[in-house]
Motif scaffolding. Structure first.
Motif, short mmCIF file in Angstrom:
data_model
loop_
_atom_site.label_atom_id
_atom_site.label_comp_id
_atom_site.label_asym_id
_atom_site.label_seq_id
_atom_site.Cartn_x
_atom_site.Cartn_y
_atom_site.Cartn_z
N TYR A 24 0.84 -1.21 0.00
CA TYR A 24 0.00 0.00 0.00
C TYR A 24 0.87 1.25 0.00
O TYR A 24 0.62 2.19 -0.77
N ASN A 25 1.88 1.28 0.86
CA ASN A 25 2.76 2.45 0.91
C ASN A 25 3.47 2.68 -0.41
O ASN A 25 3.63 3.83 -0.85
N GLN A 26 3.87 1.59 -1.08
CA GLN A 26 4.57 1.74 -2.35
C GLN A 26 3.65 2.30 -3.43
O GLN A 26 4.04 3.19 -4.20
N GLN A 27 2.38 1.81 -3.49
CA GLN A 27 1.46 2.35 -4.50
C GLN A 27 1.12 3.80 -4.19
O GLN A 27 0.90 4.60 -5.10
N LEU A 32 1.90 9.39 -5.76
CA LEU A 32 2.36 10.73 -5.39
C LEU A 32 3.35 11.26 -6.43
O LEU A 32 3.28 12.42 -6.84
N ASP A 33 4.25 10.39 -6.89
CA ASP A 33 5.24 10.80 -7.89
C ASP A 33 4.59 11.16 -9.23
O ASP A 33 5.01 12.11 -9.90
N SER A 34 3.53 10.44 -9.59
CA SER A 34 2.94 10.64 -10.92
C SER A 34 1.78 11.64 -10.94
O SER A 34 1.63 12.39 -11.90
N ASP A 45 9.36 19.18 8.54
CA ASP A 45 8.02 18.69 8.21
C ASP A 45 7.75 18.76 6.72
O ASP A 45 8.41 19.51 5.98
N VAL A 46 6.78 17.95 6.28
CA VAL A 46 6.40 17.92 4.88
C VAL A 46 4.91 17.59 4.80
O VAL A 46 4.40 16.79 5.59
N MET A 47 4.21 18.23 3.87
CA MET A 47 2.80 17.92 3.62
C MET A 47 2.66 17.51 2.16
O MET A 47 3.14 18.21 1.26
N ALA A 48 1.99 16.38 1.94
CA ALA A 48 1.79 15.86 0.59
C ALA A 48 0.32 15.59 0.35
O ALA A 48 -0.42 15.22 1.27
N SER A 49 -0.11 15.75 -0.91
CA SER A 49 -1.49 15.51 -1.31
C SER A 49 -1.49 14.50 -2.43
O SER A 49 -0.68 14.59 -3.37
N CYS A 50 -2.40 13.52 -2.36
CA CYS A 50 -2.39 12.43 -3.33
C CYS A 50 -3.78 11.83 -3.47
O CYS A 50 -4.49 11.65 -2.48
N SER A 51 -4.19 11.53 -4.70
CA SER A 51 -5.47 10.87 -4.94
C SER A 51 -5.20 9.57 -5.70
O SER A 51 -4.58 9.58 -6.76
#
Length: 346
Positions: A24-27, A32-34, A45-51
């Motif tokens: 799950y973490n890898q997908q 996130l990369d794509s 700190d870091v904030m990331a957004s992903c769908s």
């Protein structure tokens, strides 16, 4: 792989995909990369957004030190998911604070840990579960918003073992590692306020880090205080059984749903299957206040959230939680929060 999940409190059987935590973490990272984005990034700190195919997520990770971290996640699940998770052998203390949603866990054959349990909105939890395997269930069509604090148990030593709840004393001294999962009951209004202060931190750079770390430590202290109060209540001359405490939580859920027109103590006791005495004692043990005091605080907290979100006038917010008199509402609001409700509308 696909399987089903049977919840103990419902007859529904939810068929869902099962993934390992590593997969799950890898997908998630691949997506996130794509298709994702880094909202911001600093040296701590870091904030990331992903769908992705299971949910739409925003995750904020903060590392204060190698032994003290914080993570805030806000996700909307549009597909059921079961994650098969293997915990590290190294003991870690985890505190969780749920703002919305619920999370089901299946952890069979682990001494002192329920086979199935649910963590849900409005409650906080503290646990250490090293070297176990479990299934975490995330159901679709819900927003799951929570904050986690990760702490090495050695952080507790500076507090002094004698002032810690019994489970934490055993965590520090046990060999092999000690496991526990503790629900600390409803989050207090102070906890809710601190969570909002963290999520809406007004500072930048060095002051931001100091502020966030102090607030995270304050949440842990409040949890420990709550736990010690529970232990003291359970050792009183009239302790309640675990099943009775479950009914107290059920009563609180009923009050939360019916804040504008709460049932009387007599009616509430009958609805949950407790006598009035146990219900009153239980509220003092679990929440540290009377039934009436609990309703008052929850009404004001609900009204405060409506005003902060916007879209409600003071009159509408007061009426939605059962206040007929705007003057009485304003006076109670000032007493609870120290500000006039109209200031939150400005």
């Amino acid at each position: 792989m696909y399987s089903h999940w049977s919840q103990s409190h419902t007859s529904e059987r939810c068929y869902m995909e099962i993934m390992t935590r590593t997969a799950y973490n890898q997908q998630w990272l691949n997506t996130l990369d794509s298709h994702g984005s880094i909202v911001f990034h600093s040296d701590f700190d870091v904030m990331a957004s992903c769908s992705h195919r299971f949910s739409k997520d925003q995750v904020w990770g903060i590392q204060f030190s190698p032994i003290f971290c914080l993570e805030a996640s806000d996700s909307y699940y549009h597909r059921d998911l079961c994650v098969r998770n293997t915990h590290d052998a190294q003991p870690q203390l985890v505190a969780k604070f749920y703002l919305s949603g619920e999370h089901h866990v299946h952890s069979p054959n682990i001494p002192n840990i329920p086979t199935e349990y649910c963590e849900r909105a409005g409650y906080s939890y503290l646990f250490s579960l090293p070297e176990i395997e479990e299934k975490e269930i995330y159901l679709a069509n819900q927003r799951l918003h929570l904050l986690r604090i990760y702490v090495d148990p050695c952080w507790l030593q500076k507090l002094g073992a004698s002032v810690l709840p019994l489970h934490l004393q055993m965590l520090l001294n046990a060999d092999p590692p000690y496991r526990f999962h503790q629900c600390l009951g409803k989050m207090t209004p102070t906890m809710h306020a601190i969570l909002q202060q963290i999520l809406n931190c007004p500072y930048k750079q060095g002051m931001r880090r100091l502020y966030l770390e102090s607030k995270a430590q304050e949440l842990l202290v409040l949890q420990l205080e709550q736990w010690l109060a529970l232990e003291q209540g359970n050792s009183a001359s009239t302790p309640l059984k675990a099943a009775d405490l479950d009914y107290v939580h059920l009563a609180a859920d009923i009050l939360d749903r019916e804040l504008s027109h709460p049932p009387s103590i007599a009616v509430l006791a009958r609805r949950v299957g407790l006598n009035e005495y146990k219900l009153k004692v239980g509220f003092r043990q679990v929440f540290g206040q009377t039934v009436f005091g609990y309703v008052k605080v929850q009404r004001l907290e609900r009204a405060k959230q409506l005003l902060l979100i916007g879209g409600s006038t003071v009159t509408q917010a007061a009426a939605s939680v059962g206040y007929v008199s705007q003057g009485h509402f304003a006076a109670a609001f000032r007493q609870q929060f120290g500000v006039n409700p109209r200031t939150l509308r400005q």
